[in-house]
Structures are given as structure tokens and as C-alpha cells.
Design a protein around this motif. Structure first.
Motif, PDB file in Angstrom:
ATOM      1  N   GLN A 205     -61.681 -80.091  18.928  1.00  0.00           N
ATOM      2  CA  GLN A 205     -61.512 -80.339  17.500  1.00  0.00           C
ATOM      3  C   GLN A 205     -60.070 -80.736  17.204  1.00  0.00           C
ATOM      4  N   GLY A 206     -59.884 -81.654  16.257  1.00  0.00           N
ATOM      5  CA  GLY A 206     -58.548 -81.973  15.791  1.00  0.00           C
ATOM      6  C   GLY A 206     -58.117 -80.999  14.712  1.00  0.00           C
ATOM      7  N   VAL A 207     -56.854 -80.585  14.734  1.00  0.00           N
ATOM      8  CA  VAL A 207     -56.367 -79.630  13.745  1.00  0.00           C
ATOM      9  C   VAL A 207     -54.894 -79.890  13.479  1.00  0.00           C
TER      10      VAL A 207
ATOM     11  N   CYS B 229     -52.742 -81.786  16.343  1.00  0.00           N
ATOM     12  CA  CYS B 229     -53.064 -81.141  17.615  1.00  0.00           C
ATOM     13  C   CYS B 229     -54.555 -81.283  17.924  1.00  0.00           C
ATOM     14  N   THR B 230     -54.894 -80.994  19.191  1.00  0.00           N
ATOM     15  CA  THR B 230     -56.285 -80.924  19.625  1.00  0.00           C
ATOM     16  C   THR B 230     -56.549 -79.543  20.202  1.00  0.00           C
ATOM     17  N   VAL B 231     -57.700 -78.983  19.882  1.00  0.00           N
ATOM     18  CA  VAL B 231     -58.076 -77.662  20.381  1.00  0.00           C
ATOM     19  C   VAL B 231     -58.578 -77.802  21.811  1.00  0.00           C
ATOM     20  N   MET B 232     -57.880 -77.160  22.743  1.00  0.00           N
ATOM     21  CA  MET B 232     -58.286 -77.176  24.146  1.00  0.00           C
ATOM     22  C   MET B 232     -59.218 -76.012  24.475  1.00  0.00           C
ATOM     23  N   SER B 233     -59.045 -74.919  23.756  1.00  0.00           N
ATOM     24  CA  SER B 233     -59.912 -73.753  23.926  1.00  0.00           C
ATOM     25  C   SER B 233     -60.090 -73.121  22.562  1.00  0.00           C
TER      26      SER B 233
ATOM     27  N   ARG C 209     -53.158 -78.349  22.009  1.00  0.00           N
ATOM     28  CA  ARG C 209     -52.242 -79.325  22.595  1.00  0.00           C
ATOM     29  C   ARG C 209     -51.664 -80.182  21.473  1.00  0.00           C
ATOM     30  N   VAL C 210     -50.360 -80.407  21.519  1.00  0.00           N
ATOM     31  CA  VAL C 210     -49.691 -81.229  20.519  1.00  0.00           C
ATOM     32  C   VAL C 210     -49.914 -82.707  20.847  1.00  0.00           C
TER      33      VAL C 210
ATOM     34  N   ALA D  50     -56.171 -76.634   3.303  1.00  0.00           N
ATOM     35  CA  ALA D  50     -57.416 -76.114   3.857  1.00  0.00           C
ATOM     36  C   ALA D  50     -57.637 -76.652   5.273  1.00  0.00           C
ATOM     37  N   GLY D  51     -57.868 -75.728   6.221  1.00  0.00           N
ATOM     38  CA  GLY D  51     -58.146 -76.128   7.597  1.00  0.00           C
ATOM     39  C   GLY D  51     -56.938 -76.267   8.490  1.00  0.00           C
ATOM     40  N   SER D  52     -55.716 -76.220   7.922  1.00  0.00           N
ATOM     41  CA  SER D  52     -54.510 -76.320   8.744  1.00  0.00           C
ATOM     42  C   SER D  52     -54.040 -74.926   9.152  1.00  0.00           C
ATOM     43  N   ILE D  53     -53.153 -74.883  10.155  1.00  0.00           N
ATOM     44  CA  ILE D  53     -52.624 -73.615  10.658  1.00  0.00           C
ATOM     45  C   ILE D  53     -51.124 -73.577  10.389  1.00  0.00           C
ATOM     46  N   PRO D  54     -50.662 -72.768   9.451  1.00  0.00           N
ATOM     47  CA  PRO D  54     -49.221 -72.675   9.199  1.00  0.00           C
ATOM     48  C   PRO D  54     -48.531 -71.853  10.285  1.00  0.00           C
TER      49      PRO D  54
END
Length: 283
Positions: free
Chosen positions: A20-22, A76-80, A62-63, A32-36
């Protein structure tokens, strides 16, 4: 809290899925949906290709694109995948952030404590002896227990011991920095160095993880506690067992009982060459 990267405030836990992209962001730029992440300067240190974990590998990211870092956004992309919550530790692989030893929040807390006659402090993520001196600038009379939680803290251990009043090895955070199978050897090294320098060393971890859900500990946990004390640790610090566990009082009672057994065995063994006499009562 010391020098550490953490997640900021999330309105609710965020579930991330593989591939997933984040967006990670500053707290002010969060949506909404971002990680501060905090402190804000973290984003300017991230590089494309960096990999970082959140809350003991609850999720690994991963950045991919740092072009928006100046405006408080990094793609970023979620690797796990995993669940992300507020105020959880963030560890960047092979990356060293140049963060001050004390945050603005830390400084305010130390000054408040000094005004109210509180003198004992644990300084998280003590990397160098300068970190201890930074706290003493705010509170010259403080009793400072330096928490050793990083590779850098291990490398600078002797200098830290010359400035700190005691050490606290956090096995949990140390396991972010070194493979978990090496943590026992790190513990033995820190305790041995502390004994040689005449500095007390305390060990913090979930010693009684089983007692988060059950009333009794298991044999491996009991053996771990005994050997930690026999190695020369001055004391033990429970964590989740007493913070969020179901049986905090029972956990403390059991830990004290084991400590009493170790003290008694050491007294009985004083001057003896064998364990035979100590074990007679068990026959």
C-alpha cells in the motif's frame, strides 16, 4: 523521553496493508490516512530507499519520494503491514538522526520536576556522555540513570558511566538496534562493565511476558530472571506486565519472590564450592 523518533497523534489506529502507498508527514501536515512523525525535523533526514519500522515491526515502510519533505510530506510504500497507533517508536534502518538529547517537552518536564523537588530521572536513549550533561545543565542535583538502548550508547558506555549515576539497559529497544540473539551478550557486557566501574546496572524488559495474561510465570522466564541477577544486575524493571497486564500485583510479587531466592542462594553459597548444601532441603 530523550532522543527518539515516534509517531504523532492519530485520530484512530491505522491499519496498513502490504504494498500500500502511504504518506508520512509532520503533525501539522497530517491528514486522513497519513502517519505523522515527530519531531518534525525527521522528514528532512529521510532519504529515498530508507526503510523504517514502527512499534517493534508492527509495520515496515520504504521511503519512495522525498520531494515533498519541505512541505511536510514523504511518500512511502508498505513493505510489511500492521496496525499503527499514536506515540509509537520508529526505527530507521542504518540511519542516524542528529536529534538533541532533550526535546522541548523533556526540558519542560525537567524544569517542572526541579520546581517540585523531584530529583531522580531516567534519560532515555542516552547515546553519549554529553546527553547526561545536557540534563544536568537543567537540573545540576539530579540523580541520572542513563538508559542504554542503542549501538551508540554501547560504544560510548565508559564515558557515559563517568557522568551518570546508574545505568538502565532496555532490552526491548536494544533489540531494534541489534539482532535479538545478540541481546543477551549485550546485557552481559553492560553488566560486567558496570561492575568494573562501580556503577549499578538495572535491566528493563518484559521479564514476565506470560503474566500479561496468566497468573503464573513460565520456567524460561524464571531462569532468565535468576541468571540476570546472578550476572550482577542491581535490579530489574518490569514493563508491560505492570502497565497493561492483567496481573500486575502478582507479577511484582513473583519477581520479589525470585529475587529473595537469589539473595538466599548467594548467602548460602558464600564460601562454598558446590551447590549441594543449598539443594539439600529439596531432597
Amino acid at each position: 523521553e530523550g532522543s527518539q523518533v515516534r509517531t504523532g497523534v492519530l485520530e484512530q489506529p491505522l491499519v496498513l496493508r502490504h504494498n500500500q502507498g502511504v504518506v508520512v508527514s509532520t503533525q501539522d501536515a497530517a491528514e486522513a490516512g497519513s502517519i505523522p512523525l515527530r519531531p518534525d525535523i525527521v522528514l528532512s533526514h529521510l532519504r529515498e530507499g530508507d526503510v523504517f519500522s514502527i512499534d517493534f515491526d508492527s509495520a515496515v515502510l520504504r521511503v519512495d519520494d522525498t520531494s515533498g519533505a519541505a512541505s511536510g510530506r514523504v511518500d512511502c510504500t508498505v513493505m510489511s503491514g500492521g496496525m499503527i497507533q499514536s506515540n509509537k517508536a520508529v526505527t530507521v534502518t542504518d540511519q542516524r538522526f542528529s536529534l538533541p538529547a532533550l526535546s522541548e517537552k523533556d526540558i519542560a518536564a525537567v524544569r517542572f520536576a526541579r520546581q517540585h523537588g523531584l530529583d531522580n530521572f531516567c534519560l532515555s536513549f542516552t547515546d553519549t556522555h554529553e546527553d547526561v550533561l545536557a540534563l544536568r545543565e537543567e537540573h545540576p542535583d539530579a540523580f541520572v540513570m542513563a538508559k542504554i538502548e542503542t549501538r551508540q550508547g554501547i560504544h560510548n558506555l565508559d564515558a557515559i558511566m563517568r557522568e551518570a549515576d546508574a545505568l538502565l539497559l532496555d532490552r526491548g529497544d536494544m533489540s531494534r538496534e541489534v539482532p535479538v540473539e545478540r541481546v543477551p551478550f549485550v546485557q552481559k557486557h553492560v553488566v560486567a562493565r558496570g561492575i568494573a566501574a562501580g556503577v549499578s546496572v538495572f535491566i528493563a524488559t518484559n521479564f514476565l511476558d506470560t503474566m500479561m495474561e496468566k497468573r503464573t510465570a513460565n520456567r524460561a522466564e524464571t531462569n532468565d530472571i535468576v541468571n540476570t541477577l546472578l550476572d550482577g544486575a542491581s535490579g530489574l524493571v518490569l514493563a508491560a506486565e505492570t502497565a497493561i497486564g492483567k496481573y500486575p500485583v502478582e507479577a511484582v510479587s513473583f519477581l520479589l519472590a525470585v529475587c529473595d531466592e537469589v539473595s538466599r542462594a548467594e548467602r548460602d553459597l558464600s564460601g562454598k564450592e558446590e551447590m549441594t548444601d543449598v539443594l539439600k532441603e529439596l531432597r
